[in-house]
Design a protein around this motif. Structure first.
Motif, PDB file in Angstrom:
ATOM      1  N   GLU A 159      -1.963  13.603  -2.435  1.00  0.00           N
ATOM      2  CA  GLU A 159      -2.505  12.581  -3.327  1.00  0.00           C
ATOM      3  C   GLU A 159      -3.386  11.561  -2.605  1.00  0.00           C
ATOM      4  OE1 GLU A 159      -2.311  12.579  -6.570  1.00  0.00           O
ATOM      5  OE2 GLU A 159      -1.106  14.406  -6.557  1.00  0.00           O
ATOM      6  N   PHE A 160      -3.296  11.502  -1.297  1.00  0.00           N
ATOM      7  CA  PHE A 160      -4.151  10.599  -0.545  1.00  0.00           C
ATOM      8  C   PHE A 160      -5.559  11.191  -0.446  1.00  0.00           C
ATOM      9  CE2 PHE A 160      -0.264   8.633   0.363  1.00  0.00           C
ATOM     10  CZ  PHE A 160      -0.438   7.476   1.119  1.00  0.00           C
ATOM     11  N   ARG A 161      -6.572  10.307  -0.403  1.00  0.00           N
ATOM     12  CA  ARG A 161      -7.944  10.763  -0.242  1.00  0.00           C
ATOM     13  C   ARG A 161      -8.511  10.208   1.072  1.00  0.00           C
ATOM     14  NH1 ARG A 161     -11.289   6.386  -1.673  1.00  0.00           N
ATOM     15  NH2 ARG A 161     -10.229   4.773  -2.902  1.00  0.00           N
ATOM     16  N   PRO A 162      -9.200  11.023   1.846  1.00  0.00           N
ATOM     17  CA  PRO A 162      -9.792  10.521   3.099  1.00  0.00           C
ATOM     18  C   PRO A 162     -10.882   9.487   2.814  1.00  0.00           C
ATOM     19  CG  PRO A 162      -9.695  12.920   3.067  1.00  0.00           C
ATOM     20  CD  PRO A 162      -9.394  12.460   1.680  1.00  0.00           C
ATOM     21  N   ILE A 163     -10.998   8.495   3.684  1.00  0.00           N
ATOM     22  CA  ILE A 163     -12.065   7.495   3.563  1.00  0.00           C
ATOM     23  C   ILE A 163     -12.839   7.455   4.877  1.00  0.00           C
ATOM     24  CG2 ILE A 163     -10.904   6.088   1.823  1.00  0.00           C
ATOM     25  CD1 ILE A 163      -9.916   4.259   4.012  1.00  0.00           C
ATOM     26  N   LEU A 189      -6.289   7.284   1.936  1.00  0.00           N
ATOM     27  CA  LEU A 189      -5.958   6.136   1.092  1.00  0.00           C
ATOM     28  C   LEU A 189      -5.335   6.581  -0.234  1.00  0.00           C
ATOM     29  CD1 LEU A 189      -6.343   2.989   1.056  1.00  0.00           C
ATOM     30  CD2 LEU A 189      -8.399   3.403  -0.289  1.00  0.00           C
ATOM     31  N   LEU A 190      -4.418   5.724  -0.735  1.00  0.00           N
ATOM     32  CA  LEU A 190      -3.795   5.909  -2.048  1.00  0.00           C
ATOM     33  C   LEU A 190      -3.735   4.557  -2.752  1.00  0.00           C
ATOM     34  CD1 LEU A 190      -2.112   7.687  -4.083  1.00  0.00           C
ATOM     35  CD2 LEU A 190      -0.083   6.838  -2.868  1.00  0.00           C
ATOM     36  N   GLU A 191      -4.165   4.496  -4.017  1.00  0.00           N
ATOM     37  CA  GLU A 191      -4.095   3.262  -4.801  1.00  0.00           C
ATOM     38  C   GLU A 191      -2.770   3.194  -5.555  1.00  0.00           C
ATOM     39  OE1 GLU A 191      -7.185   2.734  -7.624  1.00  0.00           O
ATOM     40  OE2 GLU A 191      -6.535   0.707  -8.197  1.00  0.00           O
ATOM     41  N   MET A 214      -5.473  14.801   4.406  1.00  0.00           N
ATOM     42  CA  MET A 214      -5.351  14.436   5.806  1.00  0.00           C
ATOM     43  C   MET A 214      -6.699  14.036   6.393  1.00  0.00           C
ATOM     44  SD  MET A 214      -2.399  14.337   7.159  1.00  0.00           S
ATOM     45  CE  MET A 214      -2.869  14.473   8.871  1.00  0.00           C
ATOM     46  N   ALA A 215      -6.754  12.863   7.022  1.00  0.00           N
ATOM     47  CA  ALA A 215      -7.879  12.509   7.876  1.00  0.00           C
ATOM     48  C   ALA A 215      -7.580  13.065   9.265  1.00  0.00           C
ATOM     49  CB  ALA A 215      -8.054  10.999   7.914  1.00  0.00           C
ATOM     50  N   PHE A 216      -8.549  12.992  10.171  1.00  0.00           N
ATOM     51  CA  PHE A 216      -8.307  13.619  11.471  1.00  0.00           C
ATOM     52  C   PHE A 216      -7.393  12.752  12.336  1.00  0.00           C
ATOM     53  CE2 PHE A 216     -10.932  10.961  14.146  1.00  0.00           C
ATOM     54  CZ  PHE A 216     -11.936  10.500  13.313  1.00  0.00           C
ATOM     55  N   SER A 233      -4.581  -4.207  -7.482  1.00  0.00           N
ATOM     56  CA  SER A 233      -3.734  -3.099  -7.041  1.00  0.00           C
ATOM     57  C   SER A 233      -3.320  -3.278  -5.589  1.00  0.00           C
ATOM     58  CB  SER A 233      -4.484  -1.768  -7.183  1.00  0.00           C
ATOM     59  OG  SER A 233      -4.859  -1.528  -8.520  1.00  0.00           O
ATOM     60  N   SER A 234      -2.240  -2.605  -5.233  1.00  0.00           N
ATOM     61  CA  SER A 234      -1.885  -2.446  -3.826  1.00  0.00           C
ATOM     62  C   SER A 234      -2.505  -1.137  -3.330  1.00  0.00           C
ATOM     63  CB  SER A 234      -0.363  -2.388  -3.646  1.00  0.00           C
ATOM     64  OG  SER A 234       0.234  -3.599  -4.059  1.00  0.00           O
ATOM     65  N   PHE A 235      -2.699  -1.035  -2.017  1.00  0.00           N
ATOM     66  CA  PHE A 235      -3.296   0.162  -1.445  1.00  0.00           C
ATOM     67  C   PHE A 235      -2.477   0.611  -0.243  1.00  0.00           C
ATOM     68  CE2 PHE A 235      -6.718  -1.846  -3.761  1.00  0.00           C
ATOM     69  CZ  PHE A 235      -7.323  -0.771  -4.388  1.00  0.00           C
ATOM     70  N   TRP A 236      -2.232   1.930  -0.210  1.00  0.00           N
ATOM     71  CA  TRP A 236      -1.529   2.533   0.919  1.00  0.00           C
ATOM     72  C   TRP A 236      -2.519   3.352   1.730  1.00  0.00           C
ATOM     73  CZ3 TRP A 236       3.666   2.149   2.325  1.00  0.00           C
ATOM     74  CH2 TRP A 236       4.490   1.461   1.431  1.00  0.00           C
ATOM     75  N   ALA A 237      -2.491   3.158   3.038  1.00  0.00           N
ATOM     76  CA  ALA A 237      -3.319   3.958   3.937  1.00  0.00           C
ATOM     77  C   ALA A 237      -2.417   4.668   4.931  1.00  0.00           C
ATOM     78  CB  ALA A 237      -4.328   3.088   4.672  1.00  0.00           C
ATOM     79  N   MET A 238      -2.888   5.802   5.445  1.00  0.00           N
ATOM     80  CA  MET A 238      -2.103   6.565   6.412  1.00  0.00           C
ATOM     81  C   MET A 238      -3.008   7.015   7.551  1.00  0.00           C
ATOM     82  SD  MET A 238      -1.449   9.894   7.531  1.00  0.00           S
ATOM     83  CE  MET A 238      -0.129  10.614   8.491  1.00  0.00           C
ATOM     84  N   VAL A 239      -2.503   6.911   8.788  1.00  0.00           N
ATOM     85  CA  VAL A 239      -3.205   7.414   9.963  1.00  0.00           C
ATOM     86  C   VAL A 239      -2.179   8.088  10.869  1.00  0.00           C
ATOM     87  CG1 VAL A 239      -3.004   5.194  11.171  1.00  0.00           C
ATOM     88  CG2 VAL A 239      -4.721   6.839  11.906  1.00  0.00           C
TER      89      VAL A 239
END
Length: 633
Positions: free
Chosen positions: A48-52, A27-29, A7-9, A63-69
């Motif tokens: 599995e997501f990593r904060p950036i 982010l997830l690749e 989780m990012a903030f 690759s495709s990339f998934w981001a979450m906010v």
């Protein structure tokens, strides 16, 4: 614990724009590009997501990339927002809105996607959404055939139009500068007959085409191209721009030196790599080849620095300018290569690397122009001096001609009334001579008096040319005139005799008002007389014309008010123009110069001229410049 690491903030929305470049994203690749939304949500819950730390900056990748906010809209925040993604050449972005565990909306943006429901602009990557209260998760899928970079912004509704205007203005400014430089160097290539400028023109044209493709403008001009074809054209344009840049700089640095053979080898190597990259692009390997080419450029520029530094002492000043221009451009090429490779991150600041790199090339061009036109500097300077002198002489002649024309127009307008009075008085005196004098002697004296007043007025008109030739307070701040304003107005109103005698009313609570303003007495006399005369002509014959004088702490105001029907909108717009008359069909005498003269004199001597008009009449107010007035009651 894994979930917390993913989780990012949370982003709490207010009324300000939000740029997602400060750790809001995780982010997830997706290496195979096969993950569905449900798969991604499950992987997110499993950590599995990593904060950036910034935007998505994964460089050239297949690759495709998934981001979450996670967004949180409180009660006081707006419902309507816009989502912007960049850079302009982004291929495909899909955004899924999850609220309370269910999908509430889906958006699509990018060069390869069309979303008529949410698009806010036909070309910019900008989509509108309505956010519910509380938490909403945004899952973003980025798929591109070039570099995987993305910066997302959230824009409140009241800033959307401003954001669109600023973005379009910046694009237009950058392309406009490049077009201007392109035209200049096309002319220089013909004028100086130098192939170096022709090489630059070719490179510049290719660069402009690349920008048009990246911003979507090319597709607007040529709508028959599909999105896939435009994407392929952009890939070829990027590689071709690099090839033409190597050709240009090879010509720029092709001067005799001890290490000329090494410079030739370096540039031949660079040109060969560009040709190889063009071939690989034709084989649909653009992503892979650009990954290699960006690192090649970094190494290439690092190796070129010592090669050129070793020649620094052996070259002249002009050649040093060329080397300096190349090194400056190389610095920005390295910065751009690191940016598109994802090594320096994507933030609101680093996205400026590409436009700054382009503009830096204009600095390089400036160095070239300075070196190329050095021999003709002296001739250009002499031509500029002659042009300036001719311009000054033409301006002096123009002002002199305008001054003469204005005086002749004023004289023609003002002299007509006195001459009419003289003619009428002379005819009356001839008739009286045929009769016994008797009581007629008194009338004859009045006629003589009117004749003397008219002659005096003509004399003043002849002096008016000197008024326009006098210095003004703007020319000489110490220049002032000293006269009694009350007495001056009494003299002017006394000139309106006959049927006008009882119509002009002068109101003042002062017996004397000494004026030491920067306005000559003759000019103010003409202004007051013309305003009174205009009010008498264009108001009913039985209506009075009132003249007021008011003295404030800083200004002295003279107001002339009639009780006519007021001015139409058309008359208000044109009444200060030369030869304009408010009613051309009227039998009222005049040439349409009265108010024009008033405006010219007011502008010359710094008098503020204001007017108001309504159904109850029109008022003109003249505020004399700041000064000191002595009052005697």
């Amino acid at each position: 614990m894994p979930f917390q690491l993913a989780m990012a903030f949370e982003v709490v929305l207010t009324d300000k724009k939000v740029v997602l470049d400060q750790g809001q994203l995780s982010l997830l690749e997706d290496k195979d590009g096969l993950l569905s939304l449900s798969d991604v949500r499950r992987l997110h819950s499993e950590g599995e997501f990593r904060p950036i730390t910034g935007g998505i900056a994964e460089g050239y990748s297949s690759s495709s990339f998934w981001a979450m906010v996670r967004l949180n809209r409180p009660d006081e925040a707006l419902t309507r927002w816009a989502i912007s993604v960049g850079p302009a050449y982004t291929d495909s972005v899909e955004i899924y809105l999850i609220h309370q565990g269910r999908l509430i909306d889906r958006l699509a943006m990018g060069d390869q996607r069309v979303d008529l429901k949410h698009d806010l602009h036909h070309r910019l990557h900008l989509a509108g959404i309505d956010l519910p209260l509380g938490q909403t998760d945004l899952f973003i899928r980025l798929q591109t055939s070039s570099t995987s970079l993305m910066l997302m912004q959230l824009i409140p509704e009241f800033l959307i139009d401003h954001y669109i205007d600023i973005t379009i203005y910046q694009e237009g400014l950058l392309i406009g500068i490049l077009l201007a430089i392109l035209v200049i160097n096309m002319l220089n290539s013909v004028w100086l007959r130098n192939m170096l400028f022709l090489h630059f023109v070719t490179y510049e044209a290719c660069l402009i085409i690349t920008l048009l493709l990246a911003t979507g403008l090319f597709g607007m001009f040529f709508p028959h191209f599909s999105a896939t074809e435009l994407n392929e054209l952009m890939q070829y344009a990027v590689v071709s721009s690099g090839f033409l840049a190597f050709i240009f700089f090879y010509g720029l640095l092709s001067f005799p030196s001890r290490l000329r053979w090494l410079v030739d080898l370096m540039f031949i190597t660079g040109i060969a790599h560009c040709l190889w990259a063009l071939y690989m692009t034709m084989l649909d390997q653009f992503t892979q080849v650009m990954t290699y080419m960006n690192w090649f450029l970094v190494v290439y520029m690092v190796l070129m620095v010592p090669v050129l530094a070793l020649q620094w002492r052996d070259v002249n000043a002009e050649q040093k300018i060329r080397i300096g221009g190349f090194l400056l451009f190389g610095f920005f090429v390295v910065a751009n290569a690191l940016f598109v490779s994802g090594k320096i991150g994507v933030t609101r600041h680093t996205v400026l690397v590409a436009p700054i790199m382009i503009l830096s090339f204009q600095l390089c061009l400036h160095f070239i122009l300075v070196a190329s036109i050095r021999k003709s500097e002296r001739f250009l300077s002499e031509a500029a001096q002659k042009t300036q002198l001719a311009s000054q002489e033409a301006e002096f002649e123009r002002r002199l001609r305008q001054s003469n024309e204005m005086f002749m127009a004023m004289f023609s307008h003002e002299v007509r009334t006195p001459l009419t009075v003289i003619d009428a008085s002379a005819q009356a005196m001839q008739r009286m001579d045929r009769k016994a004098l008797g009581q007629e002697g008194e009338h004859r004296n009045k006629r003589y008096h009117r004749i003397r007043q008219s002659v005096r007025r003509i004399s003043e008109l002849l002096q008016l040319s000197n008024v326009f030739g006098q210095a003004t307070p703007r020319d000489d701040p110490s220049l002032v005139w000293d006269y009694d304003l009350i007495a001056l107005i009494h003299e002017v109103t006394a000139e309106f005799t006959g049927r006008y005698t009882h119509r002009v009313h002068f109101f003042s609570s002062k017996d004397e008002l000494r004026v030491t303003e920067g306005v000559p007495q003759q000019a103010l006399r003409v202004i007051i007389r013309n305003l009174i005369d205009n009010a008498l002509k264009y108001s009913p014959a039985s209506a009075p014309v009132d003249v007021y004088v008011e003295r404030g702490q800083y200004v002295t105001c003279i107001t002339i008010r009639d009780h006519g029907p007021g001015l139409t909108e058309y008359v208000r717009e044109h009444m200060f123009e030369r030869y304009f008359r408010g009613n051309e069909e009227s039998d009222t005498p005049g040439l349409g110069l009265g108010l024009y003269i008033v405006k010219e004199l007011a502008d010359r001597f710094g008098i503020e001229l204001l007017f108001t008009s309504g159904c109850n009449g029109t008022s003109f107010a003249c505020s004399l410049p700041s000064g000191h007035s002595g009052v005697k009651t």
